[in-house]
Design an enzyme around this catalytic site. Structure first.
Site, PDB file in Angstrom:
ATOM      1  N   LEU A 347       0.811  -1.214   0.000  1.00  0.00           N
ATOM      2  CA  LEU A 347       0.000   0.000   0.000  1.00  0.00           C
ATOM      3  C   LEU A 347       0.844   1.264   0.000  1.00  0.00           C
ATOM      4  O   LEU A 347       0.433   2.297  -0.524  1.00  0.00           O
ATOM      5  CB  LEU A 347      -0.922   0.015   1.226  1.00  0.00           C
ATOM      6  CG  LEU A 347      -2.020  -1.056   1.281  1.00  0.00           C
ATOM      7  CD1 LEU A 347      -2.752  -0.986   2.607  1.00  0.00           C
ATOM      8  CD2 LEU A 347      -2.995  -0.877   0.122  1.00  0.00           C
ATOM      9  N   PHE A 352       8.938   4.808   8.501  1.00  0.00           N
ATOM     10  CA  PHE A 352       9.113   3.824   9.562  1.00  0.00           C
ATOM     11  C   PHE A 352       8.659   2.430   9.150  1.00  0.00           C
ATOM     12  O   PHE A 352       8.494   1.565   9.979  1.00  0.00           O
ATOM     13  CB  PHE A 352       8.353   4.273  10.812  1.00  0.00           C
ATOM     14  CG  PHE A 352       8.789   5.623  11.298  1.00  0.00           C
ATOM     15  CD1 PHE A 352       9.921   5.759  12.065  1.00  0.00           C
ATOM     16  CD2 PHE A 352       8.081   6.762  10.943  1.00  0.00           C
ATOM     17  CE1 PHE A 352      10.331   6.998  12.499  1.00  0.00           C
ATOM     18  CE2 PHE A 352       8.488   8.001  11.376  1.00  0.00           C
ATOM     19  CZ  PHE A 352       9.620   8.128  12.149  1.00  0.00           C
ATOM     20  N   ASP A 466       3.096  12.820  15.409  1.00  0.00           N
ATOM     21  CA  ASP A 466       3.293  12.834  13.949  1.00  0.00           C
ATOM     22  C   ASP A 466       1.968  13.106  13.246  1.00  0.00           C
ATOM     23  O   ASP A 466       1.575  12.358  12.346  1.00  0.00           O
ATOM     24  CB  ASP A 466       3.897  11.511  13.493  1.00  0.00           C
ATOM     25  CG  ASP A 466       4.607  11.624  12.145  1.00  0.00           C
ATOM     26  OD1 ASP A 466       4.905  12.765  11.741  1.00  0.00           O
ATOM     27  OD2 ASP A 466       4.859  10.590  11.511  1.00  0.00           O
TER      28      ASP A 466
END
Length: 665
Positions: A347, A352, A466
């Protein structure tokens, strides 16, 4: 004589009403296809088993007795009649200890629930409820939702026109003087008794495993006057819903009566659950000696294959990790779900890890699996502990973390799959249709609501660290779900956050973060400010190809405001179809959240109040705002900030001559 006649007629009317009320008991030891009025995903199987929801995610199911029942008579006292009901239910989750949201027995003025929301709303409401609903429900809730004040993820509660229970208790029953806990999603059938006493205005609820007698002591008992809540005539029935995780909600039998005890169920005649069906035993056709010989021949080759396969799917599992077992997936299942983590299932790739789409075997549950490399064992226990804690987060605007897997130096996080992907694709990918303002404002309010839950409404403070459009995912209806908690940090309410490594995306990082190294609710508010401007303007906080004198989005919005043309800062793809008031609110709120002084930023509760129209922004001018920013920013150093903050999606450019950052060097 006239008075006696009136009294006689009144007594006769009361007698008739009582007879009518007493004359409608019903008993279903299993159901026929025309026994109930069904809607959404509810259906009656061939064996007479009522299934409210199947293994489909985010759905509801409703089943009602076909006729309205008279619960009171306003021409007399107006008091609600007493009633009694008992039913046998079972909930079988797809994934062990992870289920849909439960079911409820309810009284409702209508059987029309097509607009009701699944998940934590249990298919009862499409909003926060209100007295106009006239709904009373007994909920068997299997997911803890802090927004409704749930006590845990396994409780019985009484709901009146709202999903905030007026009283609730953990599930269990008293036997031989001791309380024994029950698990609603165990897959085993249980019996519930609900008794309402109209004279005493009291409701009592009991629950026990099938074949156990009705407990002498009620699990939930509370005063409740239904006379002012329900209408004269009401439907009785059941509602259920699933969410990110699904499961089957069954009703095996049901009886109900007004002004008398509910007829007992014939437990021996109840339909069987699918997983409890009886299997016939057949005699073995092969003699025992021959079977043994065949086994000996197969063992040698099988051992080799098993050992090789174990190497391929070997996982790390230590003793301390057993406490997180319910959240752990097998690597074998995730490997199969993602077709071996094939490129066709990829996807996306982030800073990370890589994210793959998958479909779990057996359950057909769509998932997203994020693979994260972890080169060091140091801190992995604390990391997994935090992941397990975050697995208990439940909010309609957070991506549900279903679990994790650990194998060698890899961590695999399993999330609910979001069909529309991440928000940034709709903001910056010109091949996709642009979002209109109504959709964007809905997304902004949803993310704000989710952040308020993380900061103030959960059992611990969760700092996301984030927040950006790339980490906001969209479901099929474009409802926002804040995801990617890989950088999140938790601490107790009232305590202070610990110093941590400076990580995140440049453009969303608060300036004080580089000095203190502490992520707080204020640093999240700063990132949310950048997110607000990003969504409204269709531009990243820092643009590589922006004009040389104004690469920072905050600068552009400030300049437009100063020149009395703040609307020019918004995304031109919005066209003319937007609310001027809402756009101006979002742009100015984005600037307020971007203030270099963390104490000058609004909290997420204040942000939600502003976005919901419950409060107004203080009056401020662009000149005063910029002067204030410059003064507050004068003691901040950005040199370390620029050199130490990695960026996953934005260029590391900062314009120190901008009005926002003037005096910073």
């Amino acid at each position: 004589m006239a008075m006696l006649s009136k009294l006689f007629l009144a007594l006769l009317l009361v007698a008739n009403l009582t007879a009518f009320a007493d004359d409608i008991p019903f008993t279903f030891n299993g159901f026929k296809r025309d026994s109930l009025t069904l809607s959404e995903y509810a259906e009656i199987g061939g064996g007479g088993l009522l299934q409210l929801t199947n293994n489909t995610k985010q759905v509801t199911g409703h089943a009602f007795y076909p006729s309205k029942l008279r619960f009171k008579n306003e021409s007399l006292s107006g008091n609600a009649f007493s009633f009694s009901t008992t039913f046998v239910f079972a909930i079988t989750p797809l994934i062990t200890n992870v289920s849909g949201h439960g079911l409820s027995f309810l009284l409702a003025p209508s059987t029309a629930f097509s607009t009701a929301i699944p998940s934590q709303h249990l298919g009862l409401f499409h909003d926060d409820g209100g007295p106009h609903y006239h709904i009373v429900a007994v909920e068997l809730d299997t997911v803890q939702n802090r927004e409704f004040g749930d006590i845990n993820d396994n409780h019985v509660g009484v709901d009146v026109n709202s999903l905030k229970s007026i009283k609730s208790k953990p599930v269990g029953f008293t036997k031989d003087g001791s309380f024994q806990s029950l698990q609603l999603i165990s897959g085993h059938p249980m019996q519930v008794w609900v008794d309402y006493d109209g004279e005493r205005s009291q409701i009592d609820i009991a629950i026990a495993p099938l074949h156990e007698a009705k407990p002498r002591d009620s699990l939930v008992s509370t005063k409740l006057n239904l006379s002012s809540i329900i209408l004269d005539e009401m439907y009785v029935g059941f509602s259920s819903s699933t969410g990110a995780a699904s499961g089957c909600h069954y009703i095996l039998g049901w009886s109900f009566a007004l002004n008398r005890g509910a007829p007992p169920l014939d437990l021996s005649n109840l339909p069987h659950l699918p997983h409890l069906g009886h299997k016939s035993r057949k005699a073995l056709a092969i003699p025992l000696s021959l079977a043994g010989a065949i086994l000996l021949l197969l063992v040698g080759g099988a051992i080799f294959l098993v050992l090789e396969r174990r190497k391929k799917f070997a996982e790390v599992l230590e003793d301390w990790e057993l406490e997180y077992g319910p959240h752990r997936f097998s690597y074998r299942d995730l490997y199969s779900a993602t077709k071996g983590f094939s490129e066709e299932n990829l996807l996306g790739v982030g800073g990370f890890g890589r994210v793959y789409k998958g479909v779990l075997p057996k359950s057909n549950l769509e998932i997203a699996v994020k693979k994260i490399s972890h080169e060091s064992k140091q801190g992995i226990r604390e990391f997994v502990a935090e992941i397990a804690s975050m697995g208990r987060l439940r909010h309609r605007h957070l991506v549900p973390l279903l679990g994790y897997c650990r194998r060698q130096f890899e961590l695999l996080l399993v999330y609910d799959y979001m069909p529309n992907g991440s928000l940034d694709k709709f903001l910056f990918d010109r091949s996709r249709p642009p979002l209109n303002w109504s959709q964007r404002f809905h997304i902004i309010r949803g993310v704000a609501s989710g952040l308020l839950y993380l900061h103030e409404e959960w059992e611990q403070v969760v700092i996301h660290r984030d927040i950006k459009a790339g980490n906001v995912l969209l479901d099929r209806e474009f409802n926002p779900k804040l995801g990617d908690f890989g950088l999140a940090r938790l601490y107790d309410h009232g305590s202070h956050p610990q110093t941590t490594h400076i990580m995140g995306t440049l453009g969303y990082l608060a300036p004080e973060f580089s000095k203190t190294g502490k992520a707080t609710t204020n640093t999240d508010a700063y990132a949310f400010g950048a997110f607000l401007l990003e969504v409204a303007c269709g531009k990243r906080p820092i643009e590589l190809h922006a004009p040389a004198d104004m690469p920072v989005l905050v600068d552009r919005v400030l300049w437009c405001w100063k020149t009395n043309s703040i609307l020019e800062a918004c995304d031109p793809l919005l066209g003319d179809e937007f609310s001027v008031e809402e756009v101006e609110l979002v742009l100015k709120l984005g600037l307020s959240c971007s203030h270099p002084d963390p104490l000058a930023r609004p909290s997420m509760r204040q942000v939600v109040q502003l976005l919901e129209g419950e409060a107004s922004l203080p009056t401020m001018s662009p000149d005063g705002f910029m002067n204030n920013l410059a003064a507050k920013a004068s003691d901040l150093s950005f040199d370390d900030f620029v050199s130490s903050c990695p960026s996953a999606s934005a260029p590391t450019i900062v314009n120190f001559s901008s009005p926002l950052f003037s005096g910073a060097r």
